[in-house]
Design a protein around this motif. Structure first.
Motif, short mmCIF file in Angstrom:
data_model
loop_
_atom_site.label_atom_id
_atom_site.label_comp_id
_atom_site.label_asym_id
_atom_site.label_seq_id
_atom_site.Cartn_x
_atom_site.Cartn_y
_atom_site.Cartn_z
N LEU A 95 36.96 47.87 58.00
CA LEU A 95 35.83 48.37 58.79
C LEU A 95 35.41 47.42 59.89
CD1 LEU A 95 33.87 49.77 55.75
CD2 LEU A 95 34.60 51.16 57.69
N ASP A 96 35.77 46.14 59.76
CA ASP A 96 35.41 45.16 60.78
C ASP A 96 35.97 45.57 62.13
OD1 ASP A 96 34.02 43.45 59.19
OD2 ASP A 96 35.71 42.11 58.79
N LYS A 97 35.15 45.42 63.16
CA LYS A 97 35.65 45.70 64.50
C LYS A 97 35.26 44.50 65.36
CE LYS A 97 35.15 50.16 66.10
NZ LYS A 97 34.28 51.09 66.83
N LYS A 98 36.23 43.61 65.53
CA LYS A 98 35.92 42.36 66.22
C LYS A 98 36.00 42.54 67.73
CE LYS A 98 36.38 37.50 65.42
NZ LYS A 98 37.03 36.36 64.88
N ASN A 99 35.13 41.81 68.42
CA ASN A 99 35.10 41.89 69.87
C ASN A 99 34.82 40.48 70.40
OD1 ASN A 99 34.78 42.44 72.55
ND2 ASN A 99 32.88 43.61 72.31
N GLY A 100 35.91 39.74 70.66
CA GLY A 100 35.75 38.36 71.09
C GLY A 100 35.13 37.53 69.98
N ASP A 101 34.00 36.88 70.28
CA ASP A 101 33.34 36.06 69.27
C ASP A 101 32.41 36.88 68.38
OD1 ASP A 101 34.51 33.74 69.88
OD2 ASP A 101 32.94 33.01 71.24
N THR A 102 32.08 38.08 68.82
CA THR A 102 31.13 38.86 68.04
C THR A 102 31.82 40.09 67.45
OG1 THR A 102 30.47 40.11 69.96
CG2 THR A 102 29.17 38.16 69.43
N TYR A 103 31.03 40.88 66.75
CA TYR A 103 31.57 42.07 66.12
C TYR A 103 30.87 43.31 66.66
CZ TYR A 103 34.10 39.43 62.54
OH TYR A 103 34.98 38.62 61.88
N ASP A 104 31.64 44.33 66.99
CA ASP A 104 31.03 45.61 67.32
C ASP A 104 30.61 46.32 66.04
OD1 ASP A 104 31.20 45.36 70.00
OD2 ASP A 104 33.13 46.37 70.18
N LEU A 111 30.42 45.31 61.71
CA LEU A 111 30.65 44.42 60.59
C LEU A 111 30.89 45.29 59.36
CD1 LEU A 111 30.41 41.31 60.82
CD2 LEU A 111 28.22 41.48 59.66
N GLY A 112 31.92 44.96 58.58
CA GLY A 112 32.20 45.76 57.38
C GLY A 112 31.10 45.64 56.35
N PHE A 113 30.86 44.40 55.93
CA PHE A 113 29.88 44.17 54.88
C PHE A 113 29.58 42.69 54.80
CE2 PHE A 113 28.92 43.26 50.33
CZ PHE A 113 27.80 44.05 50.22
N TYR A 114 28.34 42.37 54.46
CA TYR A 114 28.03 40.98 54.12
C TYR A 114 27.11 40.99 52.91
CZ TYR A 114 26.73 36.09 54.48
OH TYR A 114 26.52 34.76 54.19
N PRO A 115 27.51 40.29 51.83
CA PRO A 115 26.78 40.46 50.57
C PRO A 115 25.34 39.95 50.58
CG PRO A 115 28.50 38.77 50.38
CD PRO A 115 28.71 39.45 51.69
N LEU A 116 25.00 39.04 51.50
CA LEU A 116 23.65 38.49 51.45
C LEU A 116 22.70 39.14 52.45
CD1 LEU A 116 24.49 34.73 50.83
CD2 LEU A 116 23.84 36.48 49.20
N PHE A 117 23.06 40.31 52.95
CA PHE A 117 22.09 41.13 53.69
C PHE A 117 21.40 42.04 52.68
CE2 PHE A 117 24.97 41.09 57.68
CZ PHE A 117 24.47 39.85 58.05
N GLY A 118 20.10 42.07 52.70
CA GLY A 118 19.38 43.00 51.82
C GLY A 118 19.10 42.46 50.43
N ILE A 119 19.99 41.63 49.90
CA ILE A 119 19.75 41.02 48.59
C ILE A 119 20.14 39.55 48.64
CG2 ILE A 119 19.93 43.05 47.12
CD1 ILE A 119 22.85 42.32 46.68
N ASN A 120 19.85 38.86 47.55
CA ASN A 120 20.13 37.43 47.52
C ASN A 120 21.26 37.09 46.56
OD1 ASN A 120 19.47 34.96 48.60
ND2 ASN A 120 17.27 35.33 48.30
N LEU A 155 26.82 48.10 61.18
CA LEU A 155 27.08 47.53 59.86
C LEU A 155 27.50 48.70 58.97
CD1 LEU A 155 26.85 45.06 57.92
CD2 LEU A 155 24.50 45.77 57.48
N ALA A 156 28.69 48.59 58.36
CA ALA A 156 29.24 49.77 57.68
C ALA A 156 28.74 49.93 56.26
CB ALA A 156 30.76 49.72 57.71
N MET A 157 28.44 48.81 55.59
CA MET A 157 27.97 48.90 54.20
C MET A 157 26.80 47.93 54.02
SD MET A 157 31.53 49.15 52.03
CE MET A 157 32.43 47.80 52.80
N PHE A 158 25.84 48.35 53.19
CA PHE A 158 24.59 47.59 53.08
C PHE A 158 23.98 47.84 51.71
CE2 PHE A 158 19.91 47.35 54.43
CZ PHE A 158 19.90 45.97 54.52
N VAL A 159 23.54 46.77 51.05
CA VAL A 159 22.91 46.93 49.74
C VAL A 159 21.39 46.90 49.91
CG1 VAL A 159 22.55 45.90 47.46
CG2 VAL A 159 24.83 45.89 48.49
N ASN A 160 20.72 47.87 49.30
CA ASN A 160 19.26 47.88 49.35
C ASN A 160 18.69 48.77 48.26
OD1 ASN A 160 16.51 47.59 50.43
ND2 ASN A 160 17.55 46.90 52.26
N THR A 161 17.38 48.91 48.26
CA THR A 161 16.73 49.76 47.26
C THR A 161 16.88 51.22 47.64
OG1 THR A 161 14.68 49.68 48.48
CG2 THR A 161 14.97 48.03 46.77
#
Lengths: 439, 303
Positions: free
Chosen positions: A190-199, A201-210, A276-282
């Motif tokens: 799902l990642d879509k990279k564009n130079g140094d940044t991302y158009d 992001l597939g997933f990052y585990p520390l968004f939304g939870i700890n 952001l393609a996937m995200f953990v939350n309540t």
């Protein structure tokens, strides 16, 4: 001359005495209120639900209760979130507490131990309502086998994923990732990279939870249990930290920080815009999607398991209704609590606020409630299904403030200043010391 | 006749006491009472609701010898005080001297610089959290214009305390007002005399302005020192109730609050407050002792 002085002091003393009488107003006021309610017993109920969404809902529940009663009338007092529990504590110490207070479920046992909340077993012997609630929630209210609060609402953590993005990269939108390995694999696609940044992001585990939720997810148990056993320095926790560090290296600080600030600012959450393609939350995050990105095509799933068959363990919290020690009308307070946590009131609360409730039947009925949209019901249904996987982290009596010792160690790991092995060893030693001090 | 006068004086004294009685009673009940209570309770395991047993000096012992976060919190607080007090004092003096010059639009500038002191509380902290955001915040954006790669501010343990100090500097307007008032009180004749004697602007500032406003500097240093040790809200709001990264914003009062209202170890928290009281008391004493060496009161005869 002297007479004048006498007069002065007399006036002063009288003023003083009348001032002192002010201190007794508390009990007079209570009596006056009761008289005003035509001989009914007044139950003073404190909550922090003052928002324009929540307040009408709780007040409607109270109104319904009051209409159904001949002897009791509940009076709702809104106390702001930042004050409610310190005020409650002060009023308990002063011997004039409210009769029902909404409090954090995590520390219910601690408040029971400190005799802030009333032991409810005297009421539960007559009408046992414990079966109404999810066992994990009920468990959290117990201190030495007795309950000190009745679960009201709760939450859990689930995975949201963008179906459109799944389709775009050739993933089946009906098959969300079920393991950590799949999560990584899907995120890479799902990642879509564009130079140094991302158009995107597939997933990052520390968004939304700890980090602690992932440790809970992998270990299936709390790092400090209710007997004071400390399970911080374990292989599973080390592997979890290594896994989290892997994600951090993969995306880099800059990408993560810029995404994180967008997530913090709510409206511009990258999940809404497909960045952001996937995200953990309540489950209640659904209401934000509803408000800010109504067109988004998304699905929900349980948290992936660390290894196949390890369990989709998630994390939750919630609130209880409790009777402070020293309440003058505990019996009437109990009647109100029973009503508040019964199916009707709970379902009304759940539907109107889109909130997870502690009453199992009410939660299951809400997931089918025709008043809600189909999307709302799907997410709610997932929350209900996720409850058996959901663990609470009750405050351990032996180390109530242990997170202040573990958190800095894990911070150091994520900042690259300590290895996971060393940090977990240090955290383990620090928490064990705390447990020993408190014994 | 003499007797009568004495009698009158005594009466006058009595009336005086009656007039200040409300204040005395208020002090005894609402200040001295709780103060003594907390001193007593600091030797117990008081938890507000269910226990209060005398345990000797165990709270103090545990605090100084065993507590793993006491020194962290004390270090954080001292760090904050050591930087914020001199910086805000110098900042306020600098600003007030600038705003004491006769330039057009003076009132406008004074208002602008005083404005942050009017705004306070949680709103300002939230605003600064946005300003300091490493990715999208205004501060890093502006640093970026001049080619500086800004730090992670509130997320980097090395930068969290400087972030707070920076925020405090923004609201030096309150102190500025005090200095401005005292600057206006410096007699013009002194500057005129100095000018005739050929003193440069810097010399005038160093030998006339500064000595003349030392009483206000002294007041400002003492109060902001005491206030600095009490830092709490900022950390509580800006860390969402945690201690910040690597406990770098775990300030003394915040830690004390946690012990009192999260863990309900009130006796311990009271012991903590007395340790802080002693520290602040000693520092204020030193301040008062040193004061005669550098604080000049107008019309005071130099020994």
């Amino acid at each position: 001359m002297f007479k004048k002085g006498m007069l002065f002091s007399l006036i002063a003393v009288m003023l003083l005495l009348s001032g002192c009488a002010g201190f007794q107003v508390g009990s007079d006021k209570g009596a006056a209120l009761e008289a005003g309610a035509e001989g009914k017993v007044v139950v003073d109920f404190w909550s922090f639900w003052g928002s324009e969404i929540r307040r009408p809902v709780i007040e409607k529940i109270i109104e319904d209760f009051n209409n159904s009663q001949d002897e009791i009338v509940v009076k709702h007092t809104f106390v702001p979130w930042g004050d409610i529990w310190t005020k409650e504590l002060a009023s308990i110490a002063a011997g004039d507490p409210p009769d029902v207070v909404i409090n954090d479920i995590k520390a219910t046992a601690l408040r029971g131990q400190k005799k802030q909340a009333m032991n409810l077993s005297q009421f539960l012997e007559k009408d046992d309502i414990s079966e109404r609630f999810y066992p994990e929630l009920w468990e959290a209210t117990l201190y030495e086998g007795d309950s000190y609060g009745v679960p009201f609402n709760t939450d859990t953590r689930i995975l949201y994923y963008n179906k459109e993005a799944f389709k775009e990269v050739g993933l089946d939108p009906e098959k969300p990732p079920t393991t950590w390995a799949e999560l990584e694999e899907y995120a890479a696609k799902l990642d879509k990279k564009n130079g140094d940044t991302y158009d995107r992001l597939g997933f990052y585990p520390l968004f939304g939870i700890n980090y602690d939720v992932w440790m809970l997810n992998a270990a299936g148990q709390n790092v400090v249990d209710n007997k004071g056993n400390v399970e911080v320095d374990t292989d599973i926790n080390r592997q979890t930290l290594d896994w989290l560090l892997g994600w951090k290296e993969r995306y880099g600080d800059n990408v993560i920080n810029s995404y994180k600030s967008q997530i913090d600012s709510q409206q511009s959450n990258p999940f809404f815009t497909g960045k952001l393609a996937m995200f953990v939350n309540t489950p209640t995050f659904n209401t934000q999607i509803r408000d800010y990105a109504p067109e988004l095509d998304f699905g929900v799933a349980m948290l992936p398991e660390s290894e196949p068959g390890n369990g989709h363990t998630s994390w939750g919290g919630g609130f209880v209704a409790e009777i402070p020690e020293g309440s003058s009308h505990p019996k009437e307070a109990w009647e109100f609590i029973k009503y508040l946590t019964d199916q009707d009131a709970q379902e009304y609360w759940a539907v109107k606020n889109y909130d997870n409730v502690a009453n199992i039947k009410a939660a299951e009925a809400t997931a089918k409630n025709a008043e809600m949209s189909e999307k709302d019901r799907i997410v709610y249904q997932m929350a209900v299904e996720n409850m058996p996987n959901t663990l609470l982290t009750p405050t351990p009596l032996q180390a109530p403030d242990f997170p202040t010792l573990i958190n800095p160690e894990i911070d150091n790991v994520m900042l690259g200043k300590k290895t996971p092995t060393k940090a977990l060893q240090d955290a383990q030693a620090a928490v064990e010391r705390l447990v020993k001090e408190n014994q | 006749m003499k007797k009568r006068k004495l009698h009158f004086k005594r009466q006058e004294g009595l009336v005086g006491y009656i007039f200040i009685l409300p204040w005395i009673i208020g002090f005894l009940i609402f200040t001295a009472g709780p103060l003594l209570f907390s001193l007593g309770a600091s030797f117990t395991n008081y938890n507000i609701t269910s226990q209060m047993d005398f345990i000797g000096i165990r709270n103090y012992e545990k605090l100084l010898m065993d507590d793993q976060l006491f020194w962290t919190s004390l270090y954080n607080t001292l760090y904050y005080v050591a930087f914020s007090v001199p910086l805000t004092t110098i900042g306020a003096i600098f600003l007030s001297v600038l705003l004491n010059q006769d330039v057009p639009g003076l009132r406008f500038f004074r208002t602008i610089y005083y404005l942050p002191a009017v705004l306070s509380g949680v709103g300002v902290y939230l605003l600064w959290m946005q300003l300091l955001d490493p990715g999208t915040g205004l501060i890093n954006m502006m640093l970026g214009w001049v080619g500086i790669d800004g730090p992670n501010w509130l997320f980097d343990p090395e930068w969290t305390k400087p972030s707070l100090i920076l925020m405090k500097l923004w609201s030096v307007g309150g102190g500025m007002l005090l200095y401005l008032a005292s600057l206006q009180g410096v007699p013009k004749s002194l500057y005129e005399a100095a000018e005739i004697d050929g003193a440069s602007t810097w010399q005038q500032f160093r030998y006339i302005t500064i000595p003349m406003i030392t009483p206000v500097i002294f007041f400002d240093v003492v109060t902001s020192l005491i206030g600095g040790f009490q830092i709490f809200q900022e950390a509580y709001v800006m860390t969402n109730g945690g201690g910040g990264p690597v406990n770098s914003l775990l300030f003394y009062n915040y830690y004390m609050w946690n012990k009192a209202f999260k863990v309900f170890d009130m006796g311990y928290a009271m012991a903590m407050s007395w340790v802080l009281f002693l520290i602040v008391f000693v520092l204020t004493m030193i301040n008062l002792k040193l004061a005669p060496r550098w604080v000049h009161y107008e019309g005071e005869a130099k020994k």
